[in-house]
Scaffold this motif. Sequence first.
Motif, PDB file in Angstrom:
ATOM      1  N   VAL A   1       0.784  -1.324   0.051  1.00  0.00           N
ATOM      2  CA  VAL A   1      -0.140   0.011  -0.105  1.00  0.00           C
ATOM      3  C   VAL A   1       0.875   1.250  -0.080  1.00  0.00           C
ATOM      4  CG1 VAL A   1      -1.702   1.360   1.352  1.00  0.00           C
ATOM      5  CG2 VAL A   1      -1.814  -1.128   1.225  1.00  0.00           C
ATOM      6  N   GLU A   2       0.526   2.104  -1.080  1.00  0.00           N
ATOM      7  CA  GLU A   2       1.572   3.343  -0.845  1.00  0.00           C
ATOM      8  C   GLU A   2       0.715   4.601  -0.792  1.00  0.00           C
ATOM      9  OE1 GLU A   2       5.254   5.264  -4.048  1.00  0.00           O
ATOM     10  OE2 GLU A   2       4.110   3.221  -4.522  1.00  0.00           O
ATOM     11  N   SER A   3       0.843   5.237   0.072  1.00  0.00           N
ATOM     12  CA  SER A   3       0.244   6.553   0.188  1.00  0.00           C
ATOM     13  C   SER A   3       1.019   7.866  -0.106  1.00  0.00           C
ATOM     14  CB  SER A   3      -0.094   6.646   1.745  1.00  0.00           C
ATOM     15  OG  SER A   3      -0.379   8.252   1.895  1.00  0.00           O
ATOM     16  N   HIS A   4       0.460   8.951  -0.701  1.00  0.00           N
ATOM     17  CA  HIS A   4       1.187   9.941  -1.476  1.00  0.00           C
ATOM     18  C   HIS A   4       0.419  11.126  -1.076  1.00  0.00           C
ATOM     19  CE1 HIS A   4       4.796   8.971  -4.243  1.00  0.00           C
ATOM     20  NE2 HIS A   4       3.965   7.573  -3.911  1.00  0.00           N
ATOM     21  N   TYR A   5       1.066  12.378  -0.427  1.00  0.00           N
ATOM     22  CA  TYR A   5       0.367  13.438  -0.204  1.00  0.00           C
ATOM     23  C   TYR A   5       1.509  14.637  -0.545  1.00  0.00           C
ATOM     24  CZ  TYR A   5      -2.989  16.556   1.883  1.00  0.00           C
ATOM     25  OH  TYR A   5      -4.034  17.699   2.034  1.00  0.00           O
ATOM     26  N   ASP A   6       1.570  14.869  -1.908  1.00  0.00           N
ATOM     27  CA  ASP A   6       2.589  15.560  -2.465  1.00  0.00           C
ATOM     28  C   ASP A   6       2.182  17.061  -2.986  1.00  0.00           C
ATOM     29  OD1 ASP A   6       4.590  13.468  -2.491  1.00  0.00           O
ATOM     30  OD2 ASP A   6       3.439  12.523  -4.232  1.00  0.00           O
TER      31      ASP A   6
ATOM     32  N   LEU B   1       3.490  16.628 -11.479  1.00  0.00           N
ATOM     33  CA  LEU B   1       2.087  15.829 -11.972  1.00  0.00           C
ATOM     34  C   LEU B   1       1.728  15.125 -10.711  1.00  0.00           C
ATOM     35  CD1 LEU B   1       3.774  14.388 -15.540  1.00  0.00           C
ATOM     36  CD2 LEU B   1       2.065  16.346 -15.093  1.00  0.00           C
ATOM     37  N   ASP B   2       0.293  15.283 -10.767  1.00  0.00           N
ATOM     38  CA  ASP B   2      -0.545  14.425  -9.726  1.00  0.00           C
ATOM     39  C   ASP B   2      -0.213  13.099  -9.798  1.00  0.00           C
ATOM     40  OD1 ASP B   2      -1.806  16.413  -8.484  1.00  0.00           O
ATOM     41  OD2 ASP B   2      -3.670  16.458  -9.495  1.00  0.00           O
ATOM     42  N   TYR B   3       0.185  12.794  -8.659  1.00  0.00           N
ATOM     43  CA  TYR B   3       0.432  11.121  -8.451  1.00  0.00           C
ATOM     44  C   TYR B   3      -0.974  10.548  -7.788  1.00  0.00           C
ATOM     45  CZ  TYR B   3       3.927   7.276  -7.597  1.00  0.00           C
ATOM     46  OH  TYR B   3       4.523   6.221  -7.887  1.00  0.00           O
ATOM     47  N   PRO B   4      -1.258   9.078  -7.713  1.00  0.00           N
ATOM     48  CA  PRO B   4      -2.347   8.905  -7.191  1.00  0.00           C
ATOM     49  C   PRO B   4      -2.067   8.872  -5.635  1.00  0.00           C
ATOM     50  CG  PRO B   4      -1.689   7.294  -8.680  1.00  0.00           C
ATOM     51  CD  PRO B   4      -0.611   8.219  -8.740  1.00  0.00           C
ATOM     52  N   SER B   5      -3.213   9.216  -5.060  1.00  0.00           N
ATOM     53  CA  SER B   5      -2.900   9.439  -3.495  1.00  0.00           C
ATOM     54  C   SER B   5      -2.919   7.909  -2.844  1.00  0.00           C
ATOM     55  CB  SER B   5      -4.331  10.218  -2.817  1.00  0.00           C
ATOM     56  OG  SER B   5      -5.382   9.268  -3.071  1.00  0.00           O
ATOM     57  N   PHE B   6      -3.345   7.107  -3.354  1.00  0.00           N
ATOM     58  CA  PHE B   6      -3.206   5.645  -2.711  1.00  0.00           C
ATOM     59  C   PHE B   6      -2.880   4.712  -4.031  1.00  0.00           C
ATOM     60  CE2 PHE B   6      -5.479   7.487   0.953  1.00  0.00           C
ATOM     61  CZ  PHE B   6      -4.555   7.083   1.704  1.00  0.00           C
TER      62      PHE B   6
ATOM     63  N   PRO C   1      -7.143   8.198  -7.432  1.00  0.00           N
ATOM     64  CA  PRO C   1      -6.461   9.459  -7.898  1.00  0.00           C
ATOM     65  C   PRO C   1      -6.523  10.426  -6.597  1.00  0.00           C
ATOM     66  CG  PRO C   1      -8.212   8.951  -9.336  1.00  0.00           C
ATOM     67  CD  PRO C   1      -8.312   7.760  -8.252  1.00  0.00           C
ATOM     68  N   SER C   2      -5.425  11.470  -6.813  1.00  0.00           N
ATOM     69  CA  SER C   2      -5.503  12.770  -5.929  1.00  0.00           C
ATOM     70  C   SER C   2      -6.585  13.388  -6.099  1.00  0.00           C
ATOM     71  CB  SER C   2      -4.180  13.529  -6.149  1.00  0.00           C
ATOM     72  OG  SER C   2      -4.379  14.526  -5.390  1.00  0.00           O
ATOM     73  N   LEU C   3      -7.139  13.989  -4.962  1.00  0.00           N
ATOM     74  CA  LEU C   3      -8.568  14.660  -5.001  1.00  0.00           C
ATOM     75  C   LEU C   3      -8.235  16.144  -4.719  1.00  0.00           C
ATOM     76  CD1 LEU C   3     -11.142  12.144  -3.021  1.00  0.00           C
ATOM     77  CD2 LEU C   3     -10.451  12.453  -5.396  1.00  0.00           C
ATOM     78  N   GLY C   4      -6.916  16.458  -4.729  1.00  0.00           N
ATOM     79  CA  GLY C   4      -6.304  17.630  -4.325  1.00  0.00           C
ATOM     80  C   GLY C   4      -6.221  17.913  -2.791  1.00  0.00           C
TER      81      GLY C   4
END
Length: 341
Positions: free
Chosen positions: A151-156, A231-236, A248-251
Amino acid sequence: MLVIAYIGFGNSVCQYHLPYVEARKNKMKVKYIYRREEDRVGDLERESWYPAIQFTSSIEEVMQDPEVNLIVVNTPDQFHVAYTKMALESGKNVLTEKPFAMTSEEAKEVFALAKEKGLLAMANQNRRFDADMRTVRKVIESDVLGELIEVESHYDYYRPSIADHKGMGVLYGLAVHPVDQIVGEFGVPEKLVYDVRSIDNPGISDDYYDIDFFYPNGLKAIVKTSYYVKLDYPSFIVHGKKGSFLMPSLGHNSSKAKPNGPYPLPTEEYDEEFWGDLSYMDQEGQEVSMKVPVEKGDYGLIYDNIFDVVAGNAEKIVKDEEVIAVLEIIEAAMNVAKEAK
């Protein structure tokens, strides 16, 4: 009935608390908001937006009111523990904004005091109830992905101006959320690996982190933030033995416009372009690919839990040991950042 008093009146109270409590007025209400007198100077217009709430600069008035049974501490981080302990000593249940404390040892002291007093003290880890996190949780709980592998979590962000920021604080202000999401969903890991530093100011800032969580069942979770992602990375990103899910990233909440008045309860419906992508092999060995609608985010769910806990009908949704574990992870990450010269 929960009768609530807030300590603090920042954007967090107005955006992430009051609209959700107002939507539950059949079982909770806000009686007070405490502000220091100096914080009210030149800022009384915002108070007028909430005519049903008593604004006060007397902390004694709040703490001594027998009707108040929940204090919400929403002050700058360094004052969280002092106000939480004050509320507990006054016989009040407490919901404390993240970070619950500045150290895990302080958190242990607070929880011990709450236990001694027979009261609730809980961290407001509301981001467990973000729209994207709730969508990911729904997919995981459906079990279509099978045994989870990663599981990968991004908040970029893309904010090159971060180069001008010289100082620690990102871990406590931002990382505490995704770290808690992982701990809340999968538990305390048996092993952690840290890459925590600053791209521009190594050793004196903590604005880049990549923390790996390893679990006994073979699951690996990754929590990552960088301020140089254009570029937006998936949030998860979730991978299991039977399939994968991309959310997808929701902002960012911080990018949303501020109204000239009380924040309304969010009612956003996400277009299909923001829906998750799910692909898995079903029991017949057939490939299934589909879009997953975004679940509704609801920060009020933590208040529902408090209502049930105070009534004796539930356990705390944010466990003491989870709060302590998150703070221990943040503390270790902070040390790595300081050494990353």
